[in-house]
Design a protein around this motif. Structure first.
Motif, PDB file in Angstrom:
ATOM      1  N   ALA A 201       0.805  -1.216   0.000  1.00  0.00           N
ATOM      2  CA  ALA A 201       0.000   0.000   0.000  1.00  0.00           C
ATOM      3  C   ALA A 201       0.842   1.270   0.000  1.00  0.00           C
ATOM      4  N   THR A 202       2.026   1.234   0.610  1.00  0.00           N
ATOM      5  CA  THR A 202       2.847   2.444   0.721  1.00  0.00           C
ATOM      6  C   THR A 202       4.017   2.465  -0.257  1.00  0.00           C
ATOM      7  N   GLY A 203       4.151   1.450  -1.076  1.00  0.00           N
ATOM      8  CA  GLY A 203       5.290   1.359  -1.982  1.00  0.00           C
ATOM      9  C   GLY A 203       5.221   2.344  -3.131  1.00  0.00           C
ATOM     10  N   LYS A 204       6.373   2.622  -3.738  1.00  0.00           N
ATOM     11  CA  LYS A 204       6.432   3.504  -4.908  1.00  0.00           C
ATOM     12  C   LYS A 204       5.916   2.811  -6.162  1.00  0.00           C
ATOM     13  N   VAL A 205       5.774   1.503  -6.073  1.00  0.00           N
ATOM     14  CA  VAL A 205       5.350   0.717  -7.232  1.00  0.00           C
ATOM     15  C   VAL A 205       4.207  -0.199  -6.815  1.00  0.00           C
ATOM     16  N   PHE A 206       3.200  -0.291  -7.666  1.00  0.00           N
ATOM     17  CA  PHE A 206       2.169  -1.320  -7.499  1.00  0.00           C
ATOM     18  C   PHE A 206       2.107  -2.093  -8.803  1.00  0.00           C
ATOM     19  N   SER A 207       2.409  -3.369  -8.710  1.00  0.00           N
ATOM     20  CA  SER A 207       2.367  -4.227  -9.884  1.00  0.00           C
ATOM     21  C   SER A 207       1.345  -5.332  -9.627  1.00  0.00           C
ATOM     22  N   PRO A 208       0.594  -5.763 -10.642  1.00  0.00           N
ATOM     23  CA  PRO A 208      -0.445  -6.773 -10.417  1.00  0.00           C
ATOM     24  C   PRO A 208       0.056  -8.033  -9.729  1.00  0.00           C
ATOM     25  N   GLN A 209       1.320  -8.432  -9.997  1.00  0.00           N
ATOM     26  CA  GLN A 209       1.806  -9.665  -9.392  1.00  0.00           C
ATOM     27  C   GLN A 209       2.021  -9.540  -7.887  1.00  0.00           C
ATOM     28  N   TYR A 210       1.991  -8.302  -7.362  1.00  0.00           N
ATOM     29  CA  TYR A 210       2.139  -8.140  -5.923  1.00  0.00           C
ATOM     30  C   TYR A 210       1.006  -8.828  -5.161  1.00  0.00           C
ATOM     31  N   LEU A 211      -0.154  -8.924  -5.787  1.00  0.00           N
ATOM     32  CA  LEU A 211      -1.272  -9.617  -5.139  1.00  0.00           C
ATOM     33  C   LEU A 211      -0.961 -11.094  -4.924  1.00  0.00           C
ATOM     34  N   ILE A 212      -0.063 -11.641  -5.758  1.00  0.00           N
ATOM     35  CA  ILE A 212       0.331 -13.041  -5.601  1.00  0.00           C
ATOM     36  C   ILE A 212       1.036 -13.246  -4.256  1.00  0.00           C
ATOM     37  N   TRP A 213       1.716 -12.217  -3.758  1.00  0.00           N
ATOM     38  CA  TRP A 213       2.380 -12.339  -2.462  1.00  0.00           C
ATOM     39  C   TRP A 213       1.370 -12.606  -1.343  1.00  0.00           C
ATOM     40  N   LEU A 214       0.177 -12.048  -1.500  1.00  0.00           N
ATOM     41  CA  LEU A 214      -0.828 -12.122  -0.437  1.00  0.00           C
ATOM     42  C   LEU A 214      -1.783 -13.306  -0.562  1.00  0.00           C
ATOM     43  N   ILE A 215      -2.075 -13.707  -1.780  1.00  0.00           N
ATOM     44  CA  ILE A 215      -3.126 -14.718  -1.993  1.00  0.00           C
ATOM     45  C   ILE A 215      -2.883 -16.002  -1.207  1.00  0.00           C
ATOM     46  N   PRO A 216      -1.681 -16.617  -1.235  1.00  0.00           N
ATOM     47  CA  PRO A 216      -1.480 -17.837  -0.430  1.00  0.00           C
ATOM     48  C   PRO A 216      -1.622 -17.589   1.071  1.00  0.00           C
ATOM     49  N   LEU A 217      -1.188 -16.418   1.536  1.00  0.00           N
ATOM     50  CA  LEU A 217      -1.285 -16.103   2.956  1.00  0.00           C
ATOM     51  C   LEU A 217      -2.744 -15.964   3.383  1.00  0.00           C
ATOM     52  N   LEU A 218      -3.545 -15.318   2.551  1.00  0.00           N
ATOM     53  CA  LEU A 218      -4.959 -15.130   2.886  1.00  0.00           C
ATOM     54  C   LEU A 218      -5.711 -16.459   2.864  1.00  0.00           C
ATOM     55  N   ALA A 219      -5.369 -17.312   1.905  1.00  0.00           N
ATOM     56  CA  ALA A 219      -6.006 -18.632   1.855  1.00  0.00           C
ATOM     57  C   ALA A 219      -5.645 -19.447   3.097  1.00  0.00           C
ATOM     58  N   TYR A 220      -4.377 -19.384   3.489  1.00  0.00           N
ATOM     59  CA  TYR A 220      -3.917 -20.124   4.672  1.00  0.00           C
ATOM     60  C   TYR A 220      -4.536 -19.558   5.948  1.00  0.00           C
ATOM     61  N   ALA A 221      -4.778 -18.243   5.965  1.00  0.00           N
ATOM     62  CA  ALA A 221      -5.360 -17.601   7.147  1.00  0.00           C
ATOM     63  C   ALA A 221      -6.860 -17.803   7.243  1.00  0.00           C
ATOM     64  N   GLY A 222      -7.488 -18.205   6.157  1.00  0.00           N
ATOM     65  CA  GLY A 222      -8.941 -18.365   6.176  1.00  0.00           C
ATOM     66  C   GLY A 222      -9.665 -17.035   6.163  1.00  0.00           C
ATOM     67  N   ALA A 223      -9.159 -16.089   5.367  1.00  0.00           N
ATOM     68  CA  ALA A 223      -9.765 -14.761   5.292  1.00  0.00           C
ATOM     69  C   ALA A 223     -10.945 -14.789   4.329  1.00  0.00           C
ATOM     70  N   PHE A 224     -12.047 -15.377   4.799  1.00  0.00           N
ATOM     71  CA  PHE A 224     -13.191 -15.600   3.909  1.00  0.00           C
ATOM     72  C   PHE A 224     -14.444 -14.867   4.371  1.00  0.00           C
ATOM     73  N   ASN A 225     -14.314 -13.947   5.348  1.00  0.00           N
ATOM     74  CA  ASN A 225     -15.518 -13.279   5.834  1.00  0.00           C
ATOM     75  C   ASN A 225     -15.983 -12.215   4.838  1.00  0.00           C
ATOM     76  N   LYS A 226     -17.047 -11.509   5.201  1.00  0.00           N
ATOM     77  CA  LYS A 226     -17.678 -10.567   4.278  1.00  0.00           C
ATOM     78  C   LYS A 226     -16.736  -9.429   3.891  1.00  0.00           C
ATOM     79  N   VAL A 227     -15.971  -8.921   4.865  1.00  0.00           N
ATOM     80  CA  VAL A 227     -15.051  -7.814   4.578  1.00  0.00           C
ATOM     81  C   VAL A 227     -14.040  -8.199   3.510  1.00  0.00           C
TER      82      VAL A 227
END
Length: 292
Positions: A201-227
């Protein structure tokens, strides 16, 4: 084709090893992730704190009041001689050995160019800072958009202000996140997700592949609620839309002409990302409640 899958996978495996208290392997895999792409080094303090906490070697704060913070930190630092340092030293030994081997071949490209690249790189057009510069441009400020450093970037009179501002926000975010972990108000997994969100969020660059860094972590965390379903779903959709609908129209990097609507869509995506990041850091809407 998608290189970021490799460090993202290593980061996930290092977390799994940490949850199993296989700390040596966790640090080794994290070192491999850093050697593949530098961003996971941000997670090292979180792993170190979690390791000390799991072994009862880190002083547990008895109060969360800010007035007691100096005393709490003092008691924590006093216990540094009891901390486990072996795995952390192994982590650095791996980094230094591998980087040193490449430095022997070409010190300039193995070491110097990496730091100069991060320091000199301007604000990329999809980043949060670029949205602020776009708003300033609507107010009459001139800008120059060029292709360099492997991306499309913006040059304005405000770059020297906006870039340090977001760097400061990132540093403050890291301090706050690690403070929460130290107080045991965040688990290791939550800390890793929060640090990654803050970095993107605070980086000088946002590239679409940056979301790949988060996707496995969110799946492992069970971030499936409405928010998460709403905010992350919209962020992912808009990022995909930007990549497919707008970048496909930019065919010649030597003559950049951004399609109409690009900055409007990117700004909406960035606002959603900022809201999600703040919600996770401050646990708005119980954003962290579904994570392990």
């Amino acid at each position: 084709m998608r290189y970021d899958l490799l460090p993202a996978t290593c980061t996930l495996f290092s977390l799994i090893m940490a949850h199993q208290k296989r700390w040596r392997m966790a640090y080794i895999v994290l070192a491999v992730a850093v050697l593949l792409k530098i961003y996971p080094i941000l997670l090292l303090p979180a792993f170190f704190i979690a390791e000390q906490q799991s072994d009862g070697k880190l002083y547990a704060p008895t109060s969360t009041a800010l007035k007691n913070l100096p005393a709490q930190l003092y008691h924590t630092i006093l216990g540094c001689t009891r901390w486990h340092w072996r795995n952390c030293l192994l982590f650095f030994a791996l980094l230094i050995t591998v980087t040193g081997a490449f430095a022997l071949l070409d010190f300039q490209y193995a070491v110097i160019s990496q730091f100069s690249y991060f320091l000199q790189r301007p604000i990329q057009i999809e980043s949060m800072g670029a949205s602020l510069l776009w708003l300033a441009h609507l107010g009459g400020m001139s800008w120059r958009i060029t292709y360099d450093f492997g991306s499309i970037n913006m040059y304005t009179a405000l770059n020297a202000f906006v870039s340090p501002l977001f760097t400061l926000l990132f540093v403050l975010s890291v301090v706050y996140i690690l403070w929460l972990q130290w107080q045991r108000r965040m688990t290791l997994l939550q800390t890793v997700i929060a640090l990654t969100l803050a970095f993107i969020a605070t980086g000088k660059v946002f590239s679409p592949q940056y979301l790949i860094w988060l996707i496995p972590l969110l799946a492992y965390a069970g971030a499936f609620n409405k928010v998460w379903t709403i905010l992350w779903g919209l962020i992912s959709f808009l990022t995909t839309f930007i990549y497919v609908a707008f970048y496909s129209q930019i065919l010649d990097p030597a003559h950049i002409h951004l399609p109409s609507g690009f900055f409007e869509v990117a700004t909406i995506r960035n606002i959603l990302l900022a809201v999600l990041t703040l919600a996770y850091l401050f646990n708005w809407f119980q954003a962290r409640e579904q994570t392990r």
